[in-house]
Motif scaffolding. Structure first.
Motif, PDB file in Angstrom:
ATOM      1  N   MET A 147      54.590  39.590  46.968  1.00 15.76           N
ATOM      2  CA  MET A 147      54.713  40.542  46.226  1.00 15.76           C
ATOM      3  C   MET A 147      55.226  41.822  46.752  1.00 15.76           C
ATOM      4  O   MET A 147      54.550  42.260  47.815  1.00 15.76           O
ATOM      5  CB  MET A 147      53.136  40.585  45.512  1.00 15.76           C
ATOM      6  CG  MET A 147      52.669  39.400  44.953  1.00 15.76           C
ATOM      7  SD  MET A 147      53.460  39.080  43.341  1.00 15.76           S
ATOM      8  CE  MET A 147      52.557  40.175  42.247  1.00 15.76           C
ATOM      9  N   PHE A 149      55.186  44.918  46.089  1.00 16.38           N
ATOM     10  CA  PHE A 149      54.302  46.097  46.202  1.00 16.38           C
ATOM     11  C   PHE A 149      53.022  45.999  46.978  1.00 16.38           C
ATOM     12  O   PHE A 149      52.380  47.031  47.030  1.00 16.38           O
ATOM     13  CB  PHE A 149      54.334  46.790  44.958  1.00 16.38           C
ATOM     14  CG  PHE A 149      55.554  47.648  44.509  1.00 16.38           C
ATOM     15  CD1 PHE A 149      55.907  48.666  44.757  1.00 16.38           C
ATOM     16  CD2 PHE A 149      56.630  46.686  44.185  1.00 16.38           C
ATOM     17  CE1 PHE A 149      57.119  49.683  44.472  1.00 16.38           C
ATOM     18  CE2 PHE A 149      57.799  47.366  43.735  1.00 16.38           C
ATOM     19  CZ  PHE A 149      58.252  48.711  44.041  1.00 16.38           C
ATOM     20  N   LEU A 150      52.826  44.673  47.463  1.00 17.23           N
ATOM     21  CA  LEU A 150      51.347  44.403  47.890  1.00 17.23           C
ATOM     22  C   LEU A 150      51.530  44.566  49.406  1.00 17.23           C
ATOM     23  O   LEU A 150      52.581  44.484  50.113  1.00 17.23           O
ATOM     24  CB  LEU A 150      50.951  43.125  47.819  1.00 17.23           C
ATOM     25  CG  LEU A 150      50.352  42.836  46.231  1.00 17.23           C
ATOM     26  CD1 LEU A 150      49.750  41.596  46.130  1.00 17.23           C
ATOM     27  CD2 LEU A 150      49.101  44.087  45.760  1.00 17.23           C
ATOM     28  N   GLU A 154      46.469  42.581  51.544  1.00 17.95           N
ATOM     29  CA  GLU A 154      46.228  42.336  50.376  1.00 17.95           C
ATOM     30  C   GLU A 154      46.877  41.024  50.114  1.00 17.95           C
ATOM     31  O   GLU A 154      46.404  40.230  49.540  1.00 17.95           O
ATOM     32  CB  GLU A 154      46.906  43.430  49.414  1.00 17.95           C
ATOM     33  CG  GLU A 154      46.284  44.597  49.348  1.00 17.95           C
ATOM     34  CD  GLU A 154      47.020  45.809  48.583  1.00 17.95           C
ATOM     35  OE1 GLU A 154      46.254  46.891  48.706  1.00 17.95           O
ATOM     36  OE2 GLU A 154      48.020  45.651  48.319  1.00 17.95           O
ATOM     37  N   LEU A 158      44.635  37.841  48.837  1.00 13.04           N
ATOM     38  CA  LEU A 158      45.022  37.089  47.482  1.00 13.04           C
ATOM     39  C   LEU A 158      45.218  35.463  47.859  1.00 13.04           C
ATOM     40  O   LEU A 158      44.659  34.754  47.137  1.00 13.04           O
ATOM     41  CB  LEU A 158      46.433  37.608  47.046  1.00 13.04           C
ATOM     42  CG  LEU A 158      46.872  36.844  45.647  1.00 13.04           C
ATOM     43  CD1 LEU A 158      46.046  37.053  44.474  1.00 13.04           C
ATOM     44  CD2 LEU A 158      48.303  37.495  45.461  1.00 13.04           C
ATOM     45  N   ARG A 167      37.016  37.862  51.894  1.00 14.91           N
ATOM     46  CA  ARG A 167      38.018  38.968  52.283  1.00 14.91           C
ATOM     47  C   ARG A 167      38.310  39.367  53.751  1.00 14.91           C
ATOM     48  O   ARG A 167      39.333  39.290  54.428  1.00 14.91           O
ATOM     49  CB  ARG A 167      37.749  40.127  51.430  1.00 14.91           C
ATOM     50  CG  ARG A 167      37.955  40.173  50.130  1.00 14.91           C
ATOM     51  CD  ARG A 167      37.576  41.252  49.229  1.00 14.91           C
ATOM     52  NE  ARG A 167      38.208  41.230  47.844  1.00 14.91           N
ATOM     53  CZ  ARG A 167      39.025  41.805  47.317  1.00 14.91           C
ATOM     54  NH1 ARG A 167      39.283  42.950  47.964  1.00 14.91           N
ATOM     55  NH2 ARG A 167      39.282  41.637  45.855  1.00 14.91           N
ATOM     56  N   ARG A 192      57.823  45.167  50.455  1.00 16.49           N
ATOM     57  CA  ARG A 192      59.246  45.394  50.099  1.00 16.49           C
ATOM     58  C   ARG A 192      59.901  45.969  51.042  1.00 16.49           C
ATOM     59  O   ARG A 192      61.036  46.309  51.200  1.00 16.49           O
ATOM     60  CB  ARG A 192      59.433  45.837  48.902  1.00 16.49           C
ATOM     61  CG  ARG A 192      58.961  47.414  48.579  1.00 16.49           C
ATOM     62  CD  ARG A 192      58.947  47.903  47.489  1.00 16.49           C
ATOM     63  NE  ARG A 192      58.370  49.194  47.292  1.00 16.49           N
ATOM     64  CZ  ARG A 192      58.956  50.358  47.408  1.00 16.49           C
ATOM     65  NH1 ARG A 192      60.350  50.363  47.193  1.00 16.49           N
ATOM     66  NH2 ARG A 192      58.404  51.589  47.719  1.00 16.49           N
TER      67      ARG A 192
ATOM     68  N   GLU B  11      42.838  42.309  40.238  1.00 18.18           N
ATOM     69  CA  GLU B  11      42.843  43.321  41.199  1.00 18.18           C
ATOM     70  C   GLU B  11      44.322  43.641  41.760  1.00 18.18           C
ATOM     71  O   GLU B  11      45.042  44.647  41.882  1.00 18.18           O
ATOM     72  CB  GLU B  11      41.990  43.231  42.165  1.00 18.18           C
ATOM     73  CG  GLU B  11      41.824  44.187  43.248  1.00 18.18           C
ATOM     74  CD  GLU B  11      41.108  44.304  44.558  1.00 18.18           C
ATOM     75  OE1 GLU B  11      40.392  43.047  44.730  1.00 18.18           O
ATOM     76  OE2 GLU B  11      41.335  44.717  45.560  1.00 18.18           O
ATOM     77  N   MET B  12      44.938  42.460  42.193  1.00 18.28           N
ATOM     78  CA  MET B  12      46.238  42.540  42.729  1.00 18.28           C
ATOM     79  C   MET B  12      47.253  43.089  41.834  1.00 18.28           C
ATOM     80  O   MET B  12      48.338  43.717  42.323  1.00 18.28           O
ATOM     81  CB  MET B  12      46.646  41.280  43.537  1.00 18.28           C
ATOM     82  CG  MET B  12      45.490  40.988  44.965  1.00 18.28           C
ATOM     83  SD  MET B  12      45.365  42.374  46.004  1.00 18.28           S
ATOM     84  CE  MET B  12      44.123  42.162  46.887  1.00 18.28           C
ATOM     85  N   ARG B  15      46.977  46.736  41.508  1.00 15.97           N
ATOM     86  CA  ARG B  15      47.330  47.436  42.541  1.00 15.97           C
ATOM     87  C   ARG B  15      48.904  47.470  42.605  1.00 15.97           C
ATOM     88  O   ARG B  15      49.672  48.170  42.929  1.00 15.97           O
ATOM     89  CB  ARG B  15      46.766  46.737  43.889  1.00 15.97           C
ATOM     90  CG  ARG B  15      45.410  47.095  44.252  1.00 15.97           C
ATOM     91  CD  ARG B  15      45.105  46.329  45.374  1.00 15.97           C
ATOM     92  NE  ARG B  15      43.726  46.262  45.876  1.00 15.97           N
ATOM     93  CZ  ARG B  15      43.247  47.424  46.540  1.00 15.97           C
ATOM     94  NH1 ARG B  15      44.138  48.353  47.245  1.00 15.97           N
ATOM     95  NH2 ARG B  15      42.010  47.551  46.719  1.00 15.97           N
ATOM     96  N   GLU B  16      49.457  45.943  42.065  1.00 17.34           N
ATOM     97  CA  GLU B  16      51.026  46.088  42.536  1.00 17.34           C
ATOM     98  C   GLU B  16      51.738  46.819  41.479  1.00 17.34           C
ATOM     99  O   GLU B  16      52.502  47.764  41.276  1.00 17.34           O
ATOM    100  CB  GLU B  16      51.393  44.590  41.959  1.00 17.34           C
ATOM    101  CG  GLU B  16      52.140  43.825  43.375  1.00 17.34           C
ATOM    102  CD  GLU B  16      53.779  43.680  43.108  1.00 17.34           C
ATOM    103  OE1 GLU B  16      54.450  43.819  43.851  1.00 17.34           O
ATOM    104  OE2 GLU B  16      53.971  43.628  41.793  1.00 17.34           O
ATOM    105  N   ARG B  19      51.138  50.900  42.015  1.00 19.24           N
ATOM    106  CA  ARG B  19      51.842  51.413  43.250  1.00 19.24           C
ATOM    107  C   ARG B  19      53.199  51.833  42.866  1.00 19.24           C
ATOM    108  O   ARG B  19      54.136  52.178  43.723  1.00 19.24           O
ATOM    109  CB  ARG B  19      51.884  50.232  44.079  1.00 19.24           C
ATOM    110  CG  ARG B  19      51.918  50.946  45.800  1.00 19.24           C
ATOM    111  CD  ARG B  19      51.216  49.994  46.691  1.00 19.24           C
ATOM    112  NE  ARG B  19      49.911  50.064  47.059  1.00 19.24           N
ATOM    113  CZ  ARG B  19      49.155  49.035  47.329  1.00 19.24           C
ATOM    114  NH1 ARG B  19      49.703  47.730  47.519  1.00 19.24           N
ATOM    115  NH2 ARG B  19      47.873  49.238  47.676  1.00 19.24           N
ATOM    116  N   ARG B  20      53.978  51.424  41.559  1.00 28.10           N
ATOM    117  CA  ARG B  20      54.981  51.748  41.382  1.00 28.10           C
ATOM    118  C   ARG B  20      54.948  53.051  40.513  1.00 28.10           C
ATOM    119  O   ARG B  20      54.930  53.048  39.113  1.00 28.10           O
ATOM    120  CB  ARG B  20      55.797  50.443  40.352  1.00 28.10           C
ATOM    121  CG  ARG B  20      55.863  49.221  41.137  1.00 28.10           C
ATOM    122  CD  ARG B  20      55.948  48.368  40.154  1.00 28.10           C
ATOM    123  NE  ARG B  20      56.025  47.038  40.542  1.00 28.10           N
ATOM    124  CZ  ARG B  20      57.063  45.997  40.590  1.00 28.10           C
ATOM    125  NH1 ARG B  20      58.274  46.314  39.992  1.00 28.10           N
ATOM    126  NH2 ARG B  20      56.904  44.790  41.277  1.00 28.10           N
TER     127      ARG B  20
END
Lengths: 271, 229
Positions: A147, A149-150, A154, A158, A167, A192, B11-12, B15-16, B19-20
């Motif tokens: 992903m 932006f992760l 993270e 996930l 975690r 990214r 959550e992810m 978050r994704e 963050r934009r």
């Protein structure tokens, strides 16, 4: 620099590394064929000629598992056929991989390497044939699979949650695997913004996070520098020695001495 | 286990998206523009347009989030997630985003317009974002390329804007419920509007969810050629 100039320099570097003329010719021919089929830039695909030559020489010197006792069958693909429209990509392909083996799937561009791996992973249905697997499967795609932006941590959380990892354990496991690939500073950089090679390391780490009995890797070294490339093969050999069954899609035919089984889809298609 | 997985995906997803930052700014700008464009003429229409703007913003976020997740979902499926954990977790993240986007606009309306039923305004916002998230997810599931998905979404929202809400066909549009609740909130009409709006929102949400579930389950199904020894 043209592809021919790059290949000429590669031949010189391979001779300097002590490869015999037959090996040099094979490696150069393989690289030439790949560059011709893909029309890719040699520097982007293989890196600098001296580095690639060194990686080739080191991989030829790596350990093989021949002679060791093998474990149970982890992957058995039988009679796999697949076509897109009128074009047969795979025709009656068979592949068996046991615990403690590395199998390489090779072939020209468009010969169905990735298609076969996706069928083995259960992500794509064949037109005919069956795949029987035993144990936990993990798959690392050639591109994507992250992903943008992760952060790496993270991603570990996930994917780890799916595998039942708490975690902290997922993060610790991810970071430990990253270190084995020479990626020490996982840090707080979104996927990214990672370099191509580091993103591919993230991709690989996600595949091995909770351990896998059957590891399916689609050209896992794209963008790797020489050190990362050597680390990758060392880790694959270690996983194999610990009992994993590994299938690697590759176009680097010089690695084939270091794997236990080779499936050449060009031959299958031609035959 | 399922609860933890749902929470992690939600959550992810959140978050994704958060963050934009530029995207979040534009997602806030969209409803604001809808609200301001007719603010001087008729405030009731302005508030109803705001609901549509929120719906469009959340649908767009859902569309891009779902398309962006397509490459990682097979990996997550292989890691042990079930399809419903993936789409419901994503939905949870998107609904949370929707609430975060809608909250400042509720405050804006509260401060800017007097004499409204603010509880009903909040309910209309909630209704529109609840519908919008699965709507965007469904479009992304059916049209996984961004341009096609965006154009379909644009068509749906444009249709919603120009169609006469009194016609039967208007009831087939996804955000008709917010218009009904909005009319109740702004024009102080009878509670029939509220009930009709809530019923419509619930039915559309359930329908969209069922379609998302079906498409996702088919796409992420276990293939029959793969057998376990």
């Amino acid at each position: 620099m043209s592809a021919e100039s790059w290949l000429w320099m590669l031949a010189g570097e391979l001779r300097r590394q002590g490869l015999d003329p037959g090996q040099v010719a094979t490696v150069v021919t393989d690289a030439r064929n790949h560059l011709r089929d893909s029309a890719e830039d040699p520097y982007q695909t293989f890196g600098a000629p001296e580095r690639y030559a060194l990686a080739v020489a080191e991989s030829l010197a790596g350990p093989a598992s021949r002679g060791r006792p093998l474990g149970p069958v982890r992957l058995e693909a039988r009679g796999i056929s697949k076509r897109y429209g009128r074009r047969h990509v795979l025709r009656d392909v068979n592949l068996t991989v046991r615990s403690g083996q590395i199998a390489a799937i090779v072939g020209a561009n468009g010969s169905g390497k990735t298609t076969l791996l996706r069928i083995c992973a259960g992500l794509l249905s064949p037109d005919a044939g069956t795949v029987t697997v035993q144990g936990r499967i993990s798959y690392s795609p050639q591109e994507g699979g992250t992903m943008p932006f992760l952060l790496p941590d993270e991603h570990f959380i996930l994917v780890g949650a799916g595998e039942g990892l708490p975690r902290d354990r997922a993060k610790a496991s991810g970071r430990a695997w990253a270190q084995t690939l020479g990626w020490d500073d996982v840090g707080a950089t979104p996927a990214r913004l990672l370099s191509g090679g580091t993103r591919q390391k993230l991709n690989l780490v996600l595949s091995t996070l909770a351990g896998a009995d059957l590891l399916l890797l689609d050209e896992p070294y794209q963008g790797f520098d020489r050190g990362a490339y050597v680390n990758l093969w060392e880790q694959l050999w270690r996983l194999r020695d610990e009992g994993a069954a590994i299938v690697v899609v590759t176009h680097l035919l010089n690695q084939l001495d270091q794997v236990d089984h080779v499936l050449d889809l060009t031959e299958v298609a031609g035959g | 286990m399922t609860g933890r997985r749902l929470f992690t995906v939600a959550e992810m997803t959140l978050r994704e998206l958060l963050r934009r930052r530029a995207v979040i700014g534009l997602l806030l700008l969209l409803p604001l523009a809808f609200y301001l464009i007719r603010r001087d003429e008729y405030v009731g229409q302005s508030v109803r347009s705001l609901f549509l703007g929120i719906g469009w913003a959340v649908s767009t976020a859902a569309l891009f989030s779902t398309i962006g997740a397509r490459s990682i979902e097979p990996r997550l499926r292989m890691a042990g997630y079930r399809p419903y954990e993936l789409y419901l977790g994503r939905l949870g993240g998107l609904w949370t985003l929707g609430v975060l986007l809608a909250a400042p606009f509720l405050l804006l309306v509260r401060l800017d317009v007097a004499g409204l039923n603010y509880g009903a305004v909040a309910l209309a916002m909630l209704c529109v974002l609840v519908v919008a998230a699965p709507f965007g997810m469904l479009i992304a599931s059916l049209l996984p390329r961004e341009m096609e998905g965006t154009l379909l979404l644009l068509t749906a929202v444009a249709l919603q804007m120009i169609i006469d809400p009194a016609t039967t066909i208007a009831k087939a549009t996804p955000f008709w419920s917010s218009r009904e609740i909005g009319t109740y909130a702004v024009d102080h009409m009878s509670s029939d509007y509220l009930v009709r709006g809530l019923m419509h929102g619930a039915v559309v949400t359930m329908l969209l969810l069922a379609l998302v579930a079906t498409v996702s389950s088919v796409r992420l199904r276990r293939r029959t050629h793969l057998r376990r020894a």
